[in-house]
Design a protein around this motif. Sequence first.
Motif, PDB file in Angstrom:
ATOM      1  N   ARG A 178       0.807  -1.221   0.000  1.00 15.86           N
ATOM      2  CA  ARG A 178       0.000   0.000   0.000  1.00 15.86           C
ATOM      3  C   ARG A 178       0.846   1.280   0.000  1.00 15.86           C
ATOM      4  O   ARG A 178       0.302   2.375   0.012  1.00 15.86           O
ATOM      5  N   GLY A 179       2.154   1.129   0.009  1.00 12.18           N
ATOM      6  CA  GLY A 179       3.005   2.305   0.018  1.00 12.18           C
ATOM      7  C   GLY A 179       4.455   1.903   0.108  1.00 12.18           C
ATOM      8  O   GLY A 179       4.785   0.737   0.335  1.00 12.18           O
ATOM      9  N   TYR A 180       5.339   2.886  -0.096  1.00 11.68           N
ATOM     10  CA  TYR A 180       6.772   2.617  -0.160  1.00 11.68           C
ATOM     11  C   TYR A 180       7.510   3.817   0.422  1.00 11.68           C
ATOM     12  O   TYR A 180       7.488   4.903  -0.141  1.00 11.68           O
ATOM     13  N   LEU A 181       8.162   3.595   1.558  1.00  9.52           N
ATOM     14  CA  LEU A 181       8.930   4.653   2.207  1.00  9.52           C
ATOM     15  C   LEU A 181      10.370   4.194   2.386  1.00  9.52           C
ATOM     16  O   LEU A 181      10.634   2.999   2.544  1.00  9.52           O
ATOM     17  N   LEU A 182      11.282   5.145   2.386  1.00 13.10           N
ATOM     18  CA  LEU A 182      12.667   4.840   2.696  1.00 13.10           C
ATOM     19  C   LEU A 182      12.906   5.034   4.185  1.00 13.10           C
ATOM     20  O   LEU A 182      12.218   5.824   4.846  1.00 13.10           O
ATOM     21  N   LYS A 183      13.901   4.320   4.708  1.00 10.65           N
ATOM     22  CA  LYS A 183      14.140   4.340   6.143  1.00 10.65           C
ATOM     23  C   LYS A 183      14.609   5.696   6.663  1.00 10.65           C
ATOM     24  O   LYS A 183      14.625   5.919   7.864  1.00 10.65           O
ATOM     25  N   GLY A 184      14.968   6.581   5.775  1.00  9.52           N
ATOM     26  CA  GLY A 184      15.337   7.923   6.199  1.00  9.52           C
ATOM     27  C   GLY A 184      14.145   8.842   6.391  1.00  9.52           C
ATOM     28  O   GLY A 184      14.306  10.022   6.733  1.00  9.52           O
ATOM     29  N   ALA A 185      12.931   8.327   6.201  1.00 21.75           N
ATOM     30  CA  ALA A 185      11.727   9.155   6.345  1.00 21.75           C
ATOM     31  C   ALA A 185      11.584   9.659   7.778  1.00 21.75           C
ATOM     32  O   ALA A 185      11.962   8.985   8.737  1.00 21.75           O
ATOM     33  N   ALA A 186      11.020  10.849   7.924  1.00 22.96           N
ATOM     34  CA  ALA A 186      10.808  11.427   9.246  1.00 22.96           C
ATOM     35  C   ALA A 186       9.719  10.657   9.992  1.00 22.96           C
ATOM     36  O   ALA A 186       8.827  10.073   9.368  1.00 22.96           O
ATOM     37  N   PRO A 187       9.761  10.646  11.329  1.00 24.39           N
ATOM     38  CA  PRO A 187       8.748   9.911  12.106  1.00 24.39           C
ATOM     39  C   PRO A 187       7.316  10.314  11.777  1.00 24.39           C
ATOM     40  O   PRO A 187       6.441   9.443  11.677  1.00 24.39           O
ATOM     41  N   ASP A 188       7.069  11.610  11.595  1.00 26.84           N
ATOM     42  CA  ASP A 188       5.697  12.022  11.296  1.00 26.84           C
ATOM     43  C   ASP A 188       5.262  11.552   9.912  1.00 26.84           C
ATOM     44  O   ASP A 188       4.086  11.259   9.674  1.00 26.84           O
ATOM     45  N   GLU A 189       6.218  11.433   8.974  1.00 27.77           N
ATOM     46  CA  GLU A 189       5.902  10.918   7.640  1.00 27.77           C
ATOM     47  C   GLU A 189       5.516   9.447   7.720  1.00 27.77           C
ATOM     48  O   GLU A 189       4.571   9.005   7.052  1.00 27.77           O
ATOM     49  N   ILE A 190       6.228   8.693   8.546  1.00 29.10           N
ATOM     50  CA  ILE A 190       5.908   7.270   8.713  1.00 29.10           C
ATOM     51  C   ILE A 190       4.537   7.111   9.353  1.00 29.10           C
ATOM     52  O   ILE A 190       3.720   6.305   8.902  1.00 29.10           O
ATOM     53  N   ALA A 191       4.270   7.875  10.404  1.00 30.86           N
ATOM     54  CA  ALA A 191       2.971   7.782  11.075  1.00 30.86           C
ATOM     55  C   ALA A 191       1.832   8.146  10.129  1.00 30.86           C
ATOM     56  O   ALA A 191       0.779   7.492  10.116  1.00 30.86           O
ATOM     57  N   THR A 192       2.034   9.183   9.325  1.00 27.23           N
ATOM     58  CA  THR A 192       1.010   9.595   8.355  1.00 27.23           C
ATOM     59  C   THR A 192       0.770   8.494   7.324  1.00 27.23           C
ATOM     60  O   THR A 192      -0.373   8.195   6.954  1.00 27.23           O
ATOM     61  N   ALA A 193       1.859   7.859   6.856  1.00 28.26           N
ATOM     62  CA  ALA A 193       1.727   6.796   5.861  1.00 28.26           C
ATOM     63  C   ALA A 193       1.000   5.589   6.438  1.00 28.26           C
ATOM     64  O   ALA A 193       0.201   4.939   5.755  1.00 28.26           O
ATOM     65  N   VAL A 194       1.266   5.259   7.703  1.00 26.51           N
ATOM     66  CA  VAL A 194       0.581   4.143   8.362  1.00 26.51           C
ATOM     67  C   VAL A 194      -0.927   4.390   8.395  1.00 26.51           C
ATOM     68  O   VAL A 194      -1.727   3.513   8.058  1.00 26.51           O
ATOM     69  N   LYS A 195      -1.308   5.581   8.797  1.00 25.41           N
ATOM     70  CA  LYS A 195      -2.734   5.907   8.880  1.00 25.41           C
ATOM     71  C   LYS A 195      -3.379   5.913   7.498  1.00 25.41           C
ATOM     72  O   LYS A 195      -4.530   5.475   7.326  1.00 25.41           O
ATOM     73  N   ALA A 196      -2.649   6.393   6.493  1.00 23.99           N
ATOM     74  CA  ALA A 196      -3.175   6.397   5.131  1.00 23.99           C
ATOM     75  C   ALA A 196      -3.375   4.971   4.620  1.00 23.99           C
ATOM     76  O   ALA A 196      -4.409   4.649   4.020  1.00 23.99           O
ATOM     77  N   ALA A 197      -2.401   4.098   4.885  1.00 20.31           N
ATOM     78  CA  ALA A 197      -2.513   2.706   4.439  1.00 20.31           C
ATOM     79  C   ALA A 197      -3.700   2.024   5.097  1.00 20.31           C
ATOM     80  O   ALA A 197      -4.437   1.270   4.454  1.00 20.31           O
ATOM     81  N   ALA A 198      -3.900   2.272   6.383  1.00 22.48           N
ATOM     82  CA  ALA A 198      -5.010   1.650   7.107  1.00 22.48           C
ATOM     83  C   ALA A 198      -6.362   2.093   6.563  1.00 22.48           C
ATOM     84  O   ALA A 198      -7.337   1.343   6.629  1.00 22.48           O
ATOM     85  N   SER A 199      -6.418   3.304   6.015  1.00 14.03           N
ATOM     86  CA  SER A 199      -7.684   3.816   5.490  1.00 14.03           C
ATOM     87  C   SER A 199      -7.888   3.486   4.014  1.00 14.03           C
ATOM     88  O   SER A 199      -8.843   3.952   3.393  1.00 14.03           O
TER      89      SER A 199
END
Length: 226
Positions: free
Chosen positions: A98-119
């Motif tokens: 549902r998405g693709y992030l690099l490990k250098g992503a900021a914590p808020d970017e990861i949290a936002t992506a998690v919520k987006a994937a869940a929805s």
Amino acid sequence: MRVAVADDHPMFRAGLRGLIEDSAGLEFAGEASDGAAAVELCRSIAPDVLLMDLRMPGLTGVDATRRIVAEMPGVAVLVLTMVEDDTSLLATLRAGARGYLLKGAAPDEIATAVKAAASGQVLFGAGIADRLTGLLAATRQEPHPFPELSARERDVLDLLAQGRANPDIARRLGLSEKTVRNNVSAILAKLRVADRPSAIVRAREAGLGARPGAQFDGFPGSWGSE
């Protein structure tokens, strides 16, 4: 929203656990250290989102993603990895992430992506979306010369044409070496060629395998097994 983590680095898993526990609306549900364990974890706890690394021992992140999506479509797999080549990106999306992030992503970017994937949304990290748009546009404009091959087999054939051995292909596509060998065998059968060098000749004649600055001066000395 229950979130699980699959990564072979304990310190990185611990960091993600802290991020999840500190993010409003997110709950840490469990962790796994390899792809096979990630599949079993999802079977046992069915998290809303699984943060998945690609390069792990045993079953790779791509193959684990494919199994999870097929068996448990309610689990949204969000890739979080250091791997950023185009082949891995496409292989992951074809597997159903549902998405693709690099490990250098900021914590808020990861949290936002998690919520987006869940929805039900699909979210890509900085720079990934533009690359994906370009890749998809190129795919639409340039039909593949071997339509009898599956998407994964086409990826394998392209890397074969670059002169890459099975271990390198497996690493780049996030597959096991056994899966790569099976794909090479299928490619030989579908192209009706006798051996690996013959398949490479046909692929290069069709324009596959080109890399910026690469020159092909015959075949490498060792091809490895199919």
